[in-house]
Motif scaffolding. Structure first.
Motif, mmCIF file in Angstrom:
data_model
loop_
_atom_site.group_PDB
_atom_site.id
_atom_site.type_symbol
_atom_site.label_atom_id
_atom_site.label_comp_id
_atom_site.label_asym_id
_atom_site.label_seq_id
_atom_site.Cartn_x
_atom_site.Cartn_y
_atom_site.Cartn_z
ATOM 1 N N GLU A 61 -16.956 53.930 4.239
ATOM 2 C CA GLU A 61 -16.112 54.694 3.228
ATOM 3 C C GLU A 61 -15.326 55.964 3.731
ATOM 4 O OE1 GLU A 61 -18.823 55.293 -0.145
ATOM 5 O OE2 GLU A 61 -18.767 53.299 -0.779
ATOM 6 N N HIS A 66 -12.160 48.239 6.293
ATOM 7 C CA HIS A 66 -11.936 46.773 5.501
ATOM 8 C C HIS A 66 -12.330 45.759 6.531
ATOM 9 C CE1 HIS A 66 -10.930 48.309 1.287
ATOM 10 N NE2 HIS A 66 -10.114 49.024 2.266
ATOM 11 N N GLU A 85 -25.015 44.868 1.942
ATOM 12 C CA GLU A 85 -24.867 44.607 0.415
ATOM 13 C C GLU A 85 -24.176 45.678 -0.176
ATOM 14 O OE1 GLU A 85 -28.388 43.611 -1.184
ATOM 15 O OE2 GLU A 85 -28.941 45.698 -1.652
ATOM 16 N N ARG A 86 -24.105 46.861 0.196
ATOM 17 C CA ARG A 86 -23.797 48.236 -0.438
ATOM 18 C C ARG A 86 -22.147 48.225 -0.148
ATOM 19 N NH1 ARG A 86 -29.000 52.231 -0.500
ATOM 20 N NH2 ARG A 86 -30.421 50.381 -0.484
ATOM 21 N N GLY A 88 -19.788 46.023 -0.507
ATOM 22 C CA GLY A 88 -19.121 45.027 -1.039
ATOM 23 C C GLY A 88 -18.226 44.281 -0.542
ATOM 24 N N ASP A 89 -17.092 44.058 -1.010
ATOM 25 C CA ASP A 89 -15.847 43.319 -0.279
ATOM 26 C C ASP A 89 -15.316 43.955 0.980
ATOM 27 O OD1 ASP A 89 -14.541 45.213 -1.465
ATOM 28 O OD2 ASP A 89 -13.639 43.790 -3.061
ATOM 29 N N ARG A 90 -16.032 44.961 1.349
ATOM 30 C CA ARG A 90 -15.315 45.391 2.608
ATOM 31 C C ARG A 90 -15.996 44.701 3.808
ATOM 32 N NH1 ARG A 90 -13.466 51.234 2.540
ATOM 33 N NH2 ARG A 90 -13.338 51.598 0.335
#
Length: 232
Positions: A61, A66, A85-86, A88-90
């Motif tokens: 983050e 990405h 899983e945390r 996400g779509d990254r």
């Protein structure tokens, strides 16, 4: 281009990837070797298992990454699997390098034959840390004497809580797109939990004819496998 986030196993820091990083960057990708809290240059930083999970999430983050390929070696498969899983779509893919895999409510040491009693005792006797392993620990893994010396020299005691605290998973690990790299020298078969995950549709198995520290014993081959996982 993808962004590789590389996390080495217990007692190790980002330095363990030094021979892998240039090969990935030469292929045009972003590469982010990460030292977890309490290790290497981050010694002295208090750490539990969720600290290590957050280390990985924060790296992704903070740098606004990405198309992320999270790579976890050995112990690091535990926090990497949770971080995957945390974000996400990254996430593009998660790669487990001869590693443990997280299961909700289970610890790193729970799968050990004695339930982790020896590790827990060692941690208690060493001020809350898992001590550095001797050179003999690395025999039979395809490493040169120089490579073994480098591991021993670069290792630091590992924060014990990260090994004995349970993983927290919100959904099945088998739902994530994943590659499991099995290093077959000395221990050719995946563990039962990994074999079960590999039976699913989202996981693939790749074998390497080397020992447990391929980033040192076969960095060129490991880098190529990492590139191949994303079709590079």
């Amino acid at each position: 281009m993808v962004n590789y986030v590389l996390v080495a196993g217990a007692r190790l820091g980002s330095w363990a990837w030094d021979e892998v990083v240039p090969r990935l960057r030469a292929a045009g990708h972003g590469v982010h070797p990460l030292t977890l809290s309490g290790l290497a240059e981050k010694q002295g930083v208090p750490a539990g298992q969720q600290t290590h999970v957050q280390d990985i999430v924060d790296e992704v983050e903070r740098q606004d990454l990405h198309d992320v390929v999270l790579v976890g070696h050995s112990y690091a498969g535990i926090p990497v699997g949770q971080a995957a899983e945390r974000i996400g779509d990254r996430l593009a893919r998660v790669v487990f390098v001869d590693s443990s895999v997280p299961a909700h409510g289970e610890t790193f040491v729970s799968a050990w034959p004695d339930g982790g009693e020896m590790v827990r005792a060692s941690i208690a006797e060493n001020g809350g840390f898992w001590p550095v392993a001797p050179a003999s620990h690395f025999e039979g893994h395809g490493l040169t004497d120089e490579q073994v010396a480098r591991i021993v020299r670069g290792s630091t005691p590992h924060p014990g809580a990260t090994l004995t605290e349970p993983a927290v998973m919100e959904r099945p690990l088998g739902d994530l797109p994943a590659t499991y790299i099995k290093c077959t020298l000395g221990d050719p078969e995946p563990s039962d939990d990994v074999a079960e995950l590999l039976a699913g549709e989202h996981w693939q198995l790749i074998e390497m004819d080397t020992g447990h520290w391929p980033m040192l014993s076969q960095p060129r081959e490991l880098a190529q496998i990492l590139l191949d996982t994303v079709g590079a």
